[in-house]
Design a protein around this motif. Sequence first.
Motif, PDB file in Angstrom:
ATOM      1  N   PHE A  89     -39.829  47.128   2.634  1.00 59.97           N
ATOM      2  CA  PHE A  89     -38.436  47.074   3.095  1.00 59.97           C
ATOM      3  C   PHE A  89     -37.803  45.829   2.483  1.00 59.97           C
ATOM      4  O   PHE A  89     -38.036  44.708   2.931  1.00 59.97           O
ATOM      5  CB  PHE A  89     -38.385  47.023   4.618  1.00 59.97           C
ATOM      6  CG  PHE A  89     -39.160  48.133   5.275  1.00 59.97           C
ATOM      7  CD1 PHE A  89     -39.019  49.444   4.829  1.00 59.97           C
ATOM      8  CD2 PHE A  89     -40.020  47.878   6.325  1.00 59.97           C
ATOM      9  CE1 PHE A  89     -39.737  50.477   5.415  1.00 59.97           C
ATOM     10  CE2 PHE A  89     -40.737  48.916   6.923  1.00 59.97           C
ATOM     11  CZ  PHE A  89     -40.598  50.204   6.464  1.00 59.97           C
ATOM     12  N   THR A  90     -36.971  46.026   1.469  1.00 59.07           N
ATOM     13  CA  THR A  90     -36.500  44.897   0.668  1.00 59.07           C
ATOM     14  C   THR A  90     -35.514  44.005   1.418  1.00 59.07           C
ATOM     15  O   THR A  90     -35.247  42.901   0.981  1.00 59.07           O
ATOM     16  CB  THR A  90     -35.825  45.389  -0.627  1.00 59.07           C
ATOM     17  OG1 THR A  90     -34.872  46.400  -0.262  1.00 59.07           O
ATOM     18  CG2 THR A  90     -36.836  45.978  -1.568  1.00 59.07           C
ATOM     19  N   HIS A  91     -34.954  44.506   2.530  1.00 60.06           N
ATOM     20  CA  HIS A  91     -33.996  43.687   3.273  1.00 60.06           C
ATOM     21  C   HIS A  91     -34.681  42.868   4.365  1.00 60.06           C
ATOM     22  O   HIS A  91     -34.012  42.232   5.152  1.00 60.06           O
ATOM     23  CB  HIS A  91     -32.912  44.576   3.881  1.00 60.06           C
ATOM     24  CG  HIS A  91     -33.439  45.599   4.838  1.00 60.06           C
ATOM     25  ND1 HIS A  91     -34.307  46.596   4.454  1.00 60.06           N
ATOM     26  CD2 HIS A  91     -33.233  45.775   6.164  1.00 60.06           C
ATOM     27  CE1 HIS A  91     -34.607  47.358   5.499  1.00 60.06           C
ATOM     28  NE2 HIS A  91     -33.966  46.876   6.547  1.00 60.06           N
ATOM     29  N   MET A  92     -36.004  42.886   4.403  1.00 58.98           N
ATOM     30  CA  MET A  92     -36.725  42.130   5.427  1.00 58.98           C
ATOM     31  C   MET A  92     -37.682  41.149   4.763  1.00 58.98           C
ATOM     32  O   MET A  92     -38.143  41.378   3.651  1.00 58.98           O
ATOM     33  CB  MET A  92     -37.564  43.082   6.285  1.00 58.98           C
ATOM     34  CG  MET A  92     -36.770  44.091   7.066  1.00 58.98           C
ATOM     35  SD  MET A  92     -37.919  45.089   8.033  1.00 58.98           S
ATOM     36  CE  MET A  92     -36.806  46.297   8.709  1.00 58.98           C
TER      37      MET A  92
ATOM     38  N   ALA B 161     -25.416  54.153  -2.872  1.00 61.08           N
ATOM     39  CA  ALA B 161     -26.305  53.241  -2.146  1.00 61.08           C
ATOM     40  C   ALA B 161     -27.445  54.017  -1.501  1.00 61.08           C
ATOM     41  O   ALA B 161     -28.604  53.584  -1.551  1.00 61.08           O
ATOM     42  CB  ALA B 161     -25.517  52.479  -1.089  1.00 61.08           C
ATOM     43  N   LEU B 162     -27.132  55.162  -0.919  1.00 67.59           N
ATOM     44  CA  LEU B 162     -28.177  55.921  -0.213  1.00 67.59           C
ATOM     45  C   LEU B 162     -29.155  56.572  -1.180  1.00 67.59           C
ATOM     46  O   LEU B 162     -30.349  56.650  -0.909  1.00 67.59           O
ATOM     47  CB  LEU B 162     -27.530  56.980   0.690  1.00 67.59           C
ATOM     48  CG  LEU B 162     -26.812  56.423   1.917  1.00 67.59           C
ATOM     49  CD1 LEU B 162     -25.984  57.501   2.587  1.00 67.59           C
ATOM     50  CD2 LEU B 162     -27.809  55.828   2.894  1.00 67.59           C
ATOM     51  N   ILE B 187     -33.653  50.771   8.827  1.00 71.63           N
ATOM     52  CA  ILE B 187     -33.953  50.872   7.393  1.00 71.63           C
ATOM     53  C   ILE B 187     -32.752  51.410   6.617  1.00 71.63           C
ATOM     54  O   ILE B 187     -32.203  50.739   5.747  1.00 71.63           O
ATOM     55  CB  ILE B 187     -35.187  51.785   7.147  1.00 71.63           C
ATOM     56  CG1 ILE B 187     -36.386  51.306   7.963  1.00 71.63           C
ATOM     57  CG2 ILE B 187     -35.515  51.852   5.658  1.00 71.63           C
ATOM     58  CD1 ILE B 187     -36.912  49.939   7.609  1.00 71.63           C
ATOM     59  N   ILE B 188     -32.330  52.629   6.949  1.00 77.43           N
ATOM     60  CA  ILE B 188     -31.321  53.284   6.104  1.00 77.43           C
ATOM     61  C   ILE B 188     -29.993  52.545   6.170  1.00 77.43           C
ATOM     62  O   ILE B 188     -29.398  52.205   5.143  1.00 77.43           O
ATOM     63  CB  ILE B 188     -31.149  54.760   6.522  1.00 77.43           C
ATOM     64  CG1 ILE B 188     -32.474  55.497   6.341  1.00 77.43           C
ATOM     65  CG2 ILE B 188     -30.048  55.424   5.695  1.00 77.43           C
ATOM     66  CD1 ILE B 188     -32.477  56.922   6.834  1.00 77.43           C
ATOM     67  N   LEU B 189     -29.519  52.262   7.389  1.00 75.79           N
ATOM     68  CA  LEU B 189     -28.217  51.603   7.529  1.00 75.79           C
ATOM     69  C   LEU B 189     -28.195  50.218   6.872  1.00 75.79           C
ATOM     70  O   LEU B 189     -27.303  49.938   6.065  1.00 75.79           O
ATOM     71  CB  LEU B 189     -27.832  51.543   9.012  1.00 75.79           C
ATOM     72  CG  LEU B 189     -26.360  51.258   9.319  1.00 75.79           C
ATOM     73  CD1 LEU B 189     -25.468  52.360   8.768  1.00 75.79           C
ATOM     74  CD2 LEU B 189     -26.133  51.134  10.825  1.00 75.79           C
ATOM     75  N   PRO B 190     -29.172  49.327   7.165  1.00 76.16           N
ATOM     76  CA  PRO B 190     -29.120  48.019   6.495  1.00 76.16           C
ATOM     77  C   PRO B 190     -29.206  48.120   4.975  1.00 76.16           C
ATOM     78  O   PRO B 190     -28.548  47.359   4.273  1.00 76.16           O
ATOM     79  CB  PRO B 190     -30.363  47.295   7.033  1.00 76.16           C
ATOM     80  CG  PRO B 190     -30.771  48.021   8.253  1.00 76.16           C
ATOM     81  CD  PRO B 190     -30.278  49.419   8.131  1.00 76.16           C
ATOM     82  N   LEU B 191     -29.988  49.072   4.463  1.00 73.53           N
ATOM     83  CA  LEU B 191     -30.126  49.181   3.010  1.00 73.53           C
ATOM     84  C   LEU B 191     -28.864  49.740   2.359  1.00 73.53           C
ATOM     85  O   LEU B 191     -28.667  49.598   1.161  1.00 73.53           O
ATOM     86  CB  LEU B 191     -31.341  50.047   2.644  1.00 73.53           C
ATOM     87  CG  LEU B 191     -32.703  49.371   2.804  1.00 73.53           C
ATOM     88  CD1 LEU B 191     -33.829  50.362   2.548  1.00 73.53           C
ATOM     89  CD2 LEU B 191     -32.850  48.171   1.877  1.00 73.53           C
ATOM     90  N   SER B 192     -28.002  50.382   3.168  1.00 72.44           N
ATOM     91  CA  SER B 192     -26.791  50.964   2.575  1.00 72.44           C
ATOM     92  C   SER B 192     -25.579  50.048   2.745  1.00 72.44           C
ATOM     93  O   SER B 192     -24.475  50.425   2.364  1.00 72.44           O
ATOM     94  CB  SER B 192     -26.513  52.340   3.182  1.00 72.44           C
ATOM     95  OG  SER B 192     -26.212  52.224   4.552  1.00 72.44           O
TER      96      SER B 192
END
Lengths: 357, 272
Positions: A89-92, B161-162, B187-192
Amino acid sequence: MAKELIQLIDISKSFDGQMVLDELNLSIHENEFVTLLGPSGCGKTTTLRILGGFASPDTGRVVFDGQDITRIPPNKRQLNTVFQKYALFTHMTIAENIAFGLKIKKKSQSYIDDKIRYALKLVNLEGYENRMPDSLSGGQQQRIAIARAIVNEPKVLLLDEPLGALDLKLRQEMQYELIRMKNELGITFVYVTHDQEEALTMSDTIVVMNQGYIQQIGSPESIYNEPENAFVADFIGDSNIIPATMIEDKLVEILGTRFACVDTGFGRNKPVDVVIRPEDVILVEPADGIIQGVVTHLIFKGVHYEMEVTANGFEWLVHSTTLFPVGKEVGIHVDPFNIQIMNKPESEDEEAVAIDI
Amino acid sequence: MTSNKKWLSVPYIFWSALFIVVPLGMILYYGLTDRTGAFTLDNIIAITTAGHAKALRLSLLLSLISTIICFLLAYPLAMILSQVQMKRHNFIILIFILPMWMNFLLRTLAWQTLLEKNGVINHLLTFLHLPAIKIINTPAAIILGMVYNFLPFMILPLYNALAKIDPNVINAAHDLGADHLHTFTRIILPLSIPGIISGVTMVFIPALTTFVISSLLGGGKLLLIGDVIDQEFTRTSNWHLGSGLSMVLMIFILVNMVLSAIFDKEGEGSML
């Protein structure tokens, strides 16, 4: 043998009308390092995805610890997966990555902190808690992916070509690391790869697959030394696969010349395939050989020379530490116990028959 | 870039100097001077007068509502698009981009015809013995026009992004025990987020500055800040006031652009 932990029973799966797995049966034991080995498209990754719950079989059952888990979603299975290309998870941060599964399970913060420390120690990356995944090398990211999976204390760790993206040297190091981790954790590893060397190095049991069928199941030694068919012999290491006729027990006619062998029970005058590993072909003076030939190619490979010898109309692949120059007449000798006899496939499909253990 | 390719940028540098830098300089000049050419801040402070502040508030409100509606429509669609197979999704994206190829003014005029008191929709409703609706010249009509015109600008960055999220990352979240809701929120929301920022920017800014949609669908009764500025230039010929108000609007745009520059490092919006 330890008790059976996972059974795949009559698993079939097709994508867009293309059969990927055909009535596959496989048992995996507790604390075993099992490698699913085969070329791309052989069904090994699909098998792993069915185990992990990311694909469901068209027919058949997956039994885990005596319980049918065929229709149970991945988040409810006691297995964890290490994905190809890490899938961190690249945002963590690293710590947040490792804690992900534990937080979902609502473990206490002190328990989570202990687990993170333990996992980072296990994968030799202590002190990386606050780094971001992007700042780590490929090998380090792979270790974090393993750490993230094992903190959940799975009974089985599924690994989908985890070393595929690493360079050769790192790959070899990680192979030893993985064996060490498995021994420390004492859990079952199911490992998918197309790299036969990786499979031979790490596995307790290798499952060779091709075209959706299991070709052979066995220890690395038995797979290498006693391949059951031409596909396995060809896929695992270099080999000379020669059509031959079994004259009687312990006597085989290869390319018109009779060789002594040790296999029995094939019947009389039965067409077979023989496998002779290149390191088992011994080059001698012409008069001392069983058959005679001429060296046609020579390559230096570091540990040994690789030569091709034309004898009785067949190009024999030979590995030897002794050099025989191109054009030299040589004799070929093969010890009886180094000739592996295999039944000929009766049809194309027969080659790919499912085998139970 | 190697030095011998630098001349390739000359035509565009010339173009942007003539049509971007010079006009910006002119707005800056007019905005900070009065009719005698003396320096003044009155044109900027003019935003605080009741009429102007009301127009700005209405602009902010309507573009905010439009952006939220666009987001709520686009996000689920972008999620579906990012999961369907390659062959089909190009076609689906084409369907959403197709209206963008038609002229913006034409599309808005079409909505005017549809929504008019004696327009197509009311004719249809009357024919079906249903009560006619009065939507033209209301804020709802303006919002409808904004959403209709700017929706593709929300879909594409979100989709980009998705689509970039590795399916195995989502599998990994499930594998580690997360259900669908957790996988989405953690996961999905923060990555987008880069796509969200980019999509919001690309809908919010044009909606904030539009005057065509509000004058065609708002009937000139509902003044947005864009209409006010338009009138200063075209009717009252007060370029100084128009430029001053434009500069106020630019502050909102700059804030939005800074935000998107911080979050959208991967350039989700750059596809357009």
